[in-house]
Design an enzyme around this catalytic site. Sequence first.
Site, PDB file in Angstrom:
ATOM      1  N   ASN A   1      -6.753 -12.103   5.069  1.00 14.05           N
ATOM      2  CA  ASN A   1      -5.498 -12.112   4.368  1.00 14.05           C
ATOM      3  C   ASN A   1      -5.464 -13.182   5.363  1.00 14.05           C
ATOM      4  OD1 ASN A   1      -4.886 -11.120   2.420  1.00 14.05           O
ATOM      5  ND2 ASN A   1      -4.041  -9.378   3.117  1.00 14.05           N
TER       6      ASN A   1
ATOM      7  N   GLU B   1      -6.329  -1.650   0.152  1.00 14.57           N
ATOM      8  CA  GLU B   1      -7.349  -2.720   0.309  1.00 14.57           C
ATOM      9  C   GLU B   1      -8.553  -1.149   0.890  1.00 14.57           C
ATOM     10  OE1 GLU B   1      -5.814  -0.920   3.391  1.00 14.57           O
ATOM     11  OE2 GLU B   1      -7.296  -1.611   4.714  1.00 14.57           O
TER      12      GLU B   1
ATOM     13  N   HIS C   1      -4.105 -15.157   0.435  1.00 22.19           N
ATOM     14  CA  HIS C   1      -4.254 -13.981   0.403  1.00 22.19           C
ATOM     15  C   HIS C   1      -4.931 -13.675  -1.017  1.00 22.19           C
ATOM     16  CE1 HIS C   1      -1.107 -10.349   0.974  1.00 22.19           C
ATOM     17  NE2 HIS C   1      -1.204 -11.468   1.531  1.00 22.19           N
TER      18      HIS C   1
ATOM     19  N   ASP D   1      -7.204 -11.433  -2.417  1.00 22.48           N
ATOM     20  CA  ASP D   1      -7.504 -10.430  -3.389  1.00 22.48           C
ATOM     21  C   ASP D   1      -8.953 -10.049  -3.657  1.00 22.48           C
ATOM     22  OD1 ASP D   1      -4.594  -9.550  -3.283  1.00 22.48           O
ATOM     23  OD2 ASP D   1      -4.345 -11.724  -5.226  1.00 22.48           O
TER      24      ASP D   1
ATOM     25  N   ASP E   1     -13.040   1.517   3.185  1.00 23.76           N
ATOM     26  CA  ASP E   1     -11.654   0.521   3.290  1.00 23.76           C
ATOM     27  C   ASP E   1     -12.020  -0.238   4.124  1.00 23.76           C
ATOM     28  OD1 ASP E   1      -8.159   1.029   4.399  1.00 23.76           O
ATOM     29  OD2 ASP E   1      -9.559  -0.087   5.809  1.00 23.76           O
TER      30      ASP E   1
HETATM   31  N1  GTP Z   1      -4.714 -10.267  -0.290  1.00 22.78           N
HETATM   32  C1  GTP Z   1      -4.147  -8.444  -0.872  1.00 22.78           C
HETATM   33  N2  GTP Z   1      -4.384  -8.273   0.651  1.00 22.78           N
HETATM   34  C2  GTP Z   1      -3.591  -6.611   0.964  1.00 22.78           C
HETATM   35  C3  GTP Z   1      -3.549  -5.907  -0.879  1.00 22.78           C
HETATM   36  N3  GTP Z   1      -2.921  -4.838  -0.175  1.00 22.78           N
HETATM   37  C4  GTP Z   1      -2.709  -4.267   0.847  1.00 22.78           C
HETATM   38  N4  GTP Z   1      -3.221  -5.326   1.322  1.00 22.78           N
HETATM   39  C5  GTP Z   1      -2.873  -6.081   2.996  1.00 22.78           C
HETATM   40  O1  GTP Z   1      -3.885  -5.328   3.788  1.00 22.78           O
HETATM   41  C6  GTP Z   1      -3.956  -5.285   5.066  1.00 22.78           C
HETATM   42  C7  GTP Z   1      -4.087  -3.904   5.659  1.00 22.78           C
HETATM   43  O2  GTP Z   1      -4.075  -3.954   7.215  1.00 22.78           O
HETATM   44  P1  GTP Z   1      -4.599  -2.573   8.064  1.00 22.78           P
HETATM   45  O3  GTP Z   1      -3.542  -1.581   7.029  1.00 22.78           O
HETATM   46  O4  GTP Z   1      -3.709  -2.797   9.027  1.00 22.78           O
HETATM   47  O5  GTP Z   1      -5.151  -2.298   8.002  1.00 22.78           O
HETATM   48  P2  GTP Z   1      -6.829  -3.349   8.506  1.00 22.78           P
HETATM   49  O6  GTP Z   1      -6.531  -4.950   9.174  1.00 22.78           O
HETATM   50  O7  GTP Z   1      -7.914  -3.527   7.408  1.00 22.78           O
HETATM   51  O8  GTP Z   1      -7.817  -2.921   9.630  1.00 22.78           O
HETATM   52  P3  GTP Z   1      -8.369  -1.325   9.951  1.00 22.78           P
HETATM   53  O9  GTP Z   1      -8.379  -1.082   8.162  1.00 22.78           O
HETATM   54  O10 GTP Z   1      -8.099  -0.743  10.972  1.00 22.78           O
HETATM   55  O11 GTP Z   1      -9.749  -1.872   9.539  1.00 22.78           O
HETATM   56  C8  GTP Z   1      -2.188  -5.407   5.091  1.00 22.78           C
HETATM   57  O12 GTP Z   1      -2.145  -6.493   5.595  1.00 22.78           O
HETATM   58  C9  GTP Z   1      -2.140  -5.619   3.631  1.00 22.78           C
HETATM   59  O13 GTP Z   1      -0.821  -6.768   3.473  1.00 22.78           O
HETATM   60  C10 GTP Z   1      -3.365  -6.630  -2.349  1.00 22.78           C
HETATM   61  O14 GTP Z   1      -3.338  -6.418  -2.600  1.00 22.78           O
HETATM   62  N5  GTP Z   1      -3.873  -8.082  -1.451  1.00 22.78           N
END
Ligand code: GTP
Length: 312
Positions: free
Chosen positions: A193, A228, A198, A202, A185
Amino acid sequence: MSAVIQQQEHKQPRYDRLGNLAMVMPLPQDDSQDELQHALRLSGILQTTLDVSQLIDIFAHEIIRLVDYQSISYTQDELGIKHSIGNSAAHSCTYRLVVSGETLGELVISRRKKFTKAETTLIETLLCGLVYPLRNALLYKKAVEAAHKDPLTGVNNRASMDEVIDREVNLAIRHKTQLSLLAMDIDHFKKINDNYGHAVGDCVIKAVAEAAKTAIRSSDMVFRYGGEEFLILLSNTDRDGATLLAERLRQKIEETCIICDGTHVSTTVSIGVTCTQRDSETRESLFARADAALYEAKSGGRNCCRYQAAAE
Ligand SMILES: Nc1nc2c(ncn2[C@@H]2O[C@H](COP(=O)(O)OP(=O)(O)OP(=O)(O)O)[C@@H](O)[C@H]2O)c(=O)[nH]1
């Protein structure tokens, strides 16, 4: 080394505007009905499969009775298809297959003896029987791939993981080999983001997928499982091998400077690792341990790998 003589180079079969098979190639006055019958019969046989390699095998098997050759090879770059039968020889006919402006690939037929005009005419007529079944098979292959691939990264998608995981766990148990699962992850991805937008987010996801793809063996598989989050399945790999690979991948991503539309971004990942340990192993038990290991890596400060063994 013998030179390859291109007897026909990039020759394209011609079609009428309706794509009528009978009009595909100009037929010679003599024997034209016979040749057309061969092409139509061949086309019928080829309609029986949607597997591209099988299609070329059947085509090769059928035409050997009409034209003597040493090898046939078919290449389609977009789908990464390369299928060869026999060993190539000095004289070859090369055909770029095109239907309605769509390139279907290149077919090369070769042999030691030069092809006669009558033989190349016959080959071209027979190719008419191949092109439409080939186009259908390529469309089918593209559709199947699209259903299993994540469009952003090109790696396997979640549906694909759901299809293969049970089979892989069962194979590992049956063959008494070890299957390892990595749950990876991206750390603090939300901040990427939020800070860069975004599109850059991506681009970072794509770069991480690319790093994973290049770190693994061809028998291993990478899946984008969520936004992610990636899962990596390593067949025939035990705890030591899996933790070594996870650590190498973590380091590689940490050291990579990702450039997205001129913006330089760096990122890190946390990775949870586990592997099959007993005959009662299931996808659920494996997923649960990989998830728990990932959670441990996140709560242990991120940018690290953790292993979770099955309870004794
Ligand atoms: N750009 C983009 N963002 C995405 C996509 N899928 C999910 N996200 C974003 O990924 C972010 C994941 O955030 P969190 O689950 O809080 O995880 P994190 O910020 O990585 O924190 P930790 O995993 O705890 O380190 C969210 O803001 C989602 O909107 C995608 O396909 N593209």
